[in-house]
Design an enzyme around this catalytic site. Structure first.
Site, PDB file in Angstrom:
ATOM      1  N   HIS A 139       0.808  -1.231   0.000  1.00  0.00           N
ATOM      2  CA  HIS A 139       0.000   0.000   0.000  1.00  0.00           C
ATOM      3  C   HIS A 139       0.838   1.277   0.000  1.00  0.00           C
ATOM      4  CE1 HIS A 139      -4.486   1.023   1.040  1.00  0.00           C
ATOM      5  NE2 HIS A 139      -4.054   1.650  -0.034  1.00  0.00           N
TER       6      HIS A 139
ATOM      7  N   ASP B 138      -9.773  -0.462   3.919  1.00  0.00           N
ATOM      8  CA  ASP B 138      -8.565  -0.990   4.550  1.00  0.00           C
ATOM      9  C   ASP B 138      -8.876  -1.366   5.996  1.00  0.00           C
ATOM     10  OD1 ASP B 138      -5.863  -1.426   5.358  1.00  0.00           O
ATOM     11  OD2 ASP B 138      -5.143   0.242   4.145  1.00  0.00           O
TER      12      ASP B 138
ATOM     13  N   HIS C 278      -6.533  -0.922   8.070  1.00  0.00           N
ATOM     14  CA  HIS C 278      -5.609   0.008   8.740  1.00  0.00           C
ATOM     15  C   HIS C 278      -5.783   1.428   8.191  1.00  0.00           C
ATOM     16  CE1 HIS C 278      -3.789  -4.031   8.427  1.00  0.00           C
ATOM     17  NE2 HIS C 278      -3.423  -3.833   9.677  1.00  0.00           N
TER      18      HIS C 278
ATOM     19  N   HIS D  47       4.408   0.958   4.197  1.00  0.00           N
ATOM     20  CA  HIS D  47       3.018   0.696   3.792  1.00  0.00           C
ATOM     21  C   HIS D  47       2.016   1.114   4.877  1.00  0.00           C
ATOM     22  CE1 HIS D  47       2.434  -3.772   5.385  1.00  0.00           C
ATOM     23  NE2 HIS D  47       2.981  -2.992   6.280  1.00  0.00           N
TER      24      HIS D  47
ATOM     25  N   ASP E   3      -7.343  -2.014  -0.269  1.00  0.00           N
ATOM     26  CA  ASP E   3      -6.398  -2.933   0.359  1.00  0.00           C
ATOM     27  C   ASP E   3      -7.157  -4.223   0.625  1.00  0.00           C
ATOM     28  OD1 ASP E   3      -4.919  -4.384   2.341  1.00  0.00           O
ATOM     29  OD2 ASP E   3      -3.904  -2.537   2.933  1.00  0.00           O
TER      30      ASP E   3
ATOM     31  N   ASP F   4      -6.755  -6.463   2.619  1.00  0.00           N
ATOM     32  CA  ASP F   4      -6.990  -6.805   4.027  1.00  0.00           C
ATOM     33  C   ASP F   4      -8.211  -6.090   4.619  1.00  0.00           C
ATOM     34  OD1 ASP F   4      -6.226  -4.290   5.136  1.00  0.00           O
ATOM     35  OD2 ASP F   4      -4.185  -4.930   5.521  1.00  0.00           O
TER      36      ASP F   4
ATOM     37  N   GLU G 269      -1.823  -5.034  -1.590  1.00  0.00           N
ATOM     38  CA  GLU G 269      -1.567  -5.942  -0.463  1.00  0.00           C
ATOM     39  C   GLU G 269      -2.053  -7.372  -0.689  1.00  0.00           C
ATOM     40  OE1 GLU G 269       0.415  -5.295   1.983  1.00  0.00           O
ATOM     41  OE2 GLU G 269       0.509  -3.105   2.062  1.00  0.00           O
TER      42      GLU G 269
END
Length: 304
Positions: A99, A126, A128, A143, A229, A231, A274
């Protein structure tokens, strides 16, 4: 009506990540037939191949940053590639890679918006917030820093990618699905007043209301950039990432998110980042990512 023209830009590097393997992400997305699936939707798709950049030296952080010179080199390459496609009237899809590459990608989109007099809105999907700085992160992995860098909070080498400082302001971001934020990073996000729709917000309000809030004010002059992302998704459906965080959106919630973005008709650029095939099972996460991207471009579960 002319076909919408899509350009795929592979960026095969894990230069900003804490695990190896995201460098294989672009190829996994190609294996999952991203280009063919989008072409089936009536889009004109060209694969531009891969941006080139330095090898990952896999060194410890220096002054709080890992691989700073290499991350800057990759992001300059991404900036040039994305900007060229936007200037040519194409919709760029960046196939990451980790990322940190969103620094170059979003800086290019922001530059394009300034040149065209458009309003930028970034949907940051994301687990995060990626608003870390060298002081706030224990790892030094870049990232975890792209949003901070784009907002002018980071090392000169990254803050100045694209030549306009800051590349963006915090008010352009809508962060969705967040569920893992470092302690010092929380304060940075609060101070910057980034709009965050975390998993609690989604649990309490549902994905529909959350997306209505995140898309509020999007109009005909808005360029919508999605930074996806992988994740963002719950790891039970998307194991192929280096930094899994339990409790993310399920398949239907993710589909609704993408469908509501598609409904705006304002999508102008996209990052897919990612994806880490080294952690995946039979490329299922890449296939799921492609499935969701199809929905971003109007594939609906409804029978029209």
């Amino acid at each position: 009506m002319t076909k919408q023209s899509i350009s795929l830009i592979g960026v095969p590097t894990d230069i900003g990540a804490g695990h190896r393997g995201a460098s294989m992400g672009p190829e996994a997305l190609r294996v999952a037939r991203l280009a063919e699936k989008l072409a089936k939707r009536g889009l004109s798709v060209v694969d531009r191949g891969n941006v080139a950049g330095p090898m990952n030296p896999w060194q410890p952080p220096v002054d709080g940053y890992r691989h700073l010179a290499e991350v800057a080199a990759w992001n300059h390459g991404v900036f040039d590639a994305v900007r060229a496609e936007l200037d040519a009237g194409h919709l760029p899809i960046m196939l990451g890679g980790d990322h940190c590459l969103a620094i170059g990608s979003i800086a290019a989109v922001a530059a394009h918006c300034r040149a065209q007099g458009k309003t930028l809105r970034v949907l940051w999907l994301d687990a995060h917030s990626d608003f870390n700085t060298a002081l706030a992160t224990p790892s030094g992995n870049i990232h975890g820093m792209p949003v901070a860098c784009l907002c002018g909070n980071g090392p000169k080498e990254l803050v100045e990618v694209g030549g306009h400082v800051p590349a963006t302001t915090p008010d352009v971001f809508r962060q969705i699905g967040i569920r893992s934020v470092d302690d010092m990073e929380k304060q940075l996000i609060r101070d910057a007043q980034v709009q965050v729709f975390d998993m609690r917000h989604i649990d309490e309000n549902g994905m529909k209301r959350t997306m209505e809030e995140a898309l509020a004010g999007v109009d005909a002059n808005t360029h919508l950039h999605v930074s996806f992302d992988v994740d963002f998704l719950d790891p039970t459906i998307a194991p192929g990432v280096g930094t899994t965080v339990r409790g993310g959106p399920n398949y239907r919630e993710a589909q609704l998110c993408m469908e509501m973005i598609a409904d705006t008709g304002r999508l102008g650029s996209l990052d897919i980042v990612e994806l880490n095939p080294a952690y995946d099972k039979r490329n299922q996460t890449a296939k799921l990512a492609v499935d969701l991207v199809e929905s971003l471009f109007g594939k609906s579960t409804l029978i029209h």
